[in-house]
Design a protein around this motif. Sequence first.
Motif, short mmCIF file in Angstrom:
data_model
loop_
_atom_site.label_atom_id
_atom_site.label_comp_id
_atom_site.label_asym_id
_atom_site.label_seq_id
_atom_site.Cartn_x
_atom_site.Cartn_y
_atom_site.Cartn_z
N GLU A 250 0.80 -1.20 -0.02
CA GLU A 250 0.04 0.27 0.02
C GLU A 250 0.91 1.20 0.00
OE1 GLU A 250 -3.99 -1.23 2.37
OE2 GLU A 250 -1.91 -0.99 3.49
N GLN A 253 2.15 1.91 -3.38
CA GLN A 253 1.22 2.23 -4.27
C GLN A 253 0.94 3.85 -4.02
OE1 GLN A 253 -2.72 0.30 -3.95
NE2 GLN A 253 -3.25 1.02 -5.81
N ALA A 257 1.60 6.91 -6.49
CA ALA A 257 0.73 7.83 -7.32
C ALA A 257 1.04 9.31 -7.30
CB ALA A 257 -0.72 7.51 -6.29
N ARG A 395 -12.62 2.57 -15.78
CA ARG A 395 -11.88 1.51 -15.63
C ARG A 395 -11.60 0.85 -16.77
NH1 ARG A 395 -11.16 -3.67 -14.43
NH2 ARG A 395 -13.37 -3.89 -13.95
N ALA A 415 -3.25 4.35 -15.21
CA ALA A 415 -3.05 3.45 -13.95
C ALA A 415 -3.57 4.17 -12.68
CB ALA A 415 -1.70 3.24 -13.82
N SER A 418 -7.35 4.42 -13.10
CA SER A 418 -7.97 2.75 -12.92
C SER A 418 -7.96 2.56 -11.47
CB SER A 418 -7.35 2.04 -14.00
OG SER A 418 -7.93 0.72 -13.80
N SER A 419 -6.75 2.55 -11.02
CA SER A 419 -6.66 2.15 -9.49
C SER A 419 -7.71 2.70 -8.47
CB SER A 419 -5.31 2.27 -8.94
OG SER A 419 -5.04 3.64 -8.76
N TYR A 422 -11.16 0.82 -8.06
CA TYR A 422 -11.13 -0.57 -7.62
C TYR A 422 -11.68 -0.77 -6.16
CZ TYR A 422 -8.35 -2.96 -11.15
OH TYR A 422 -7.90 -3.71 -12.25
#
Length: 444
Positions: A250, A253, A257, A395, A415, A418-419, A422
Amino acid sequence: MLKKRNHKEVIRKRKNRQENQKKKAEEQVFEELCKEYSEGKNSMPAPTLAEALTRHDISHDEHFGMMFRRLTDYFSDELLKRSNELRQTLDVPDKVVTFLIPLDFYVPLPEGYNSMSIRSKGGKVTEASCVTAISKILPMGTAFIKITYFVVSVCSNEAARSSKLCTFSGLIKLYEYAIMLANRVIVGFQSIPTRHNHYMHSLTVQSSPGTINMNVFDRLTKRILKRETITFHKNPISEIFNARPLEDEELTQFRGAHVNQTFTDDKVFQLVSKFNEAINMRCFGRNNEAVVLADNFVELSIGYLYCELCASEGEELEKAHEKYAKMKKMSDLWESLCELLNYKSVTKLRNDIGFNDWVKYCRNPRNDLTHRFLTNDLSGIESLNAIYHSGELVRKLCNVISGKVSDEALLQKLALLSSATYFSKNLGELEHDRKLGKHRREDE
């Protein structure tokens, strides 16, 4: 003779075991988190000031005690006075149910302000309600803050029955009614033309604290008969769970970002923020606003992705923005997207990204809200469907574009966008699985 195996019963028991194991795991995680944040002082991440105020013990607070005694006196005397003035008999029970609702904003009303209303039918008073404002000065570090509580009192046969049976369905219905009464007072204050309080807002069950104090008093003897705390939602528990330390994946990520990216001032961050606003609106029970934001997120995302595609083809971004601004119809935008992505038809592109589902679950409800105001408020399930299908459309469109382009900066933006969808994907699929499991249990 061997007993025939009941496969349905085996499946049911297996599911029960799995559900119990999952529940125990969640409880264990929550206990560990509470222990981690308690530090011997019951200190936990409080989502709002109002949520923290529910930890304040008011049962031994002299100020609250005095104000509550005044309330019981006022309610009983005022109800009798008004019924006499209207020459109507009282058809209400002796018991009065009250909810103590802490606010995360201050309402500058006179101390102990009471707003009573009554309903009558056939010459009889069938309901009486009152919203009382109580202010309190509390220490906050080295400073002091002045906060407001609303005490909402309801006297009716239905309220007395709900407090007696203590079923969640009855209490939540009564509490929703109390929230509506509180909102009437807030709207009244907001309508004052010489005032505008930035932080004042309407209430919902989910935007108010998860646990609320409920009291029941006798309007004749003016004595408190019952004190209870009731949990109406679990947003604080979710907040505590999500306040746990980030795992390595996490953290990676999170850093990826926004750190060392070539597009840190790009509009894609605004799109991610808008999508999260839609989710937050639903979490706070503002389902109408959630659907409108989800719809807006899709429209803005499609326009953004179109301009980015044009730029990846060598066109200047400003010219792409100008072309997009001149488009008067969404059909023009879809046709341009098909051309850029080498799709055979608009229908094929829409089918691949779930456009029809989005129209059904998001665009149509949004149109009902914005163009046909008289429709009922949307439910939590309806707002979840709108958010889920909005996230899915964006997405899937990001995935389609990713397979057509090689520009590294654009791929990173895709990306990131899209993330961000989720979470709603997982939320929507969990709700789908829950419904499916319920139907299967009913079939069994």
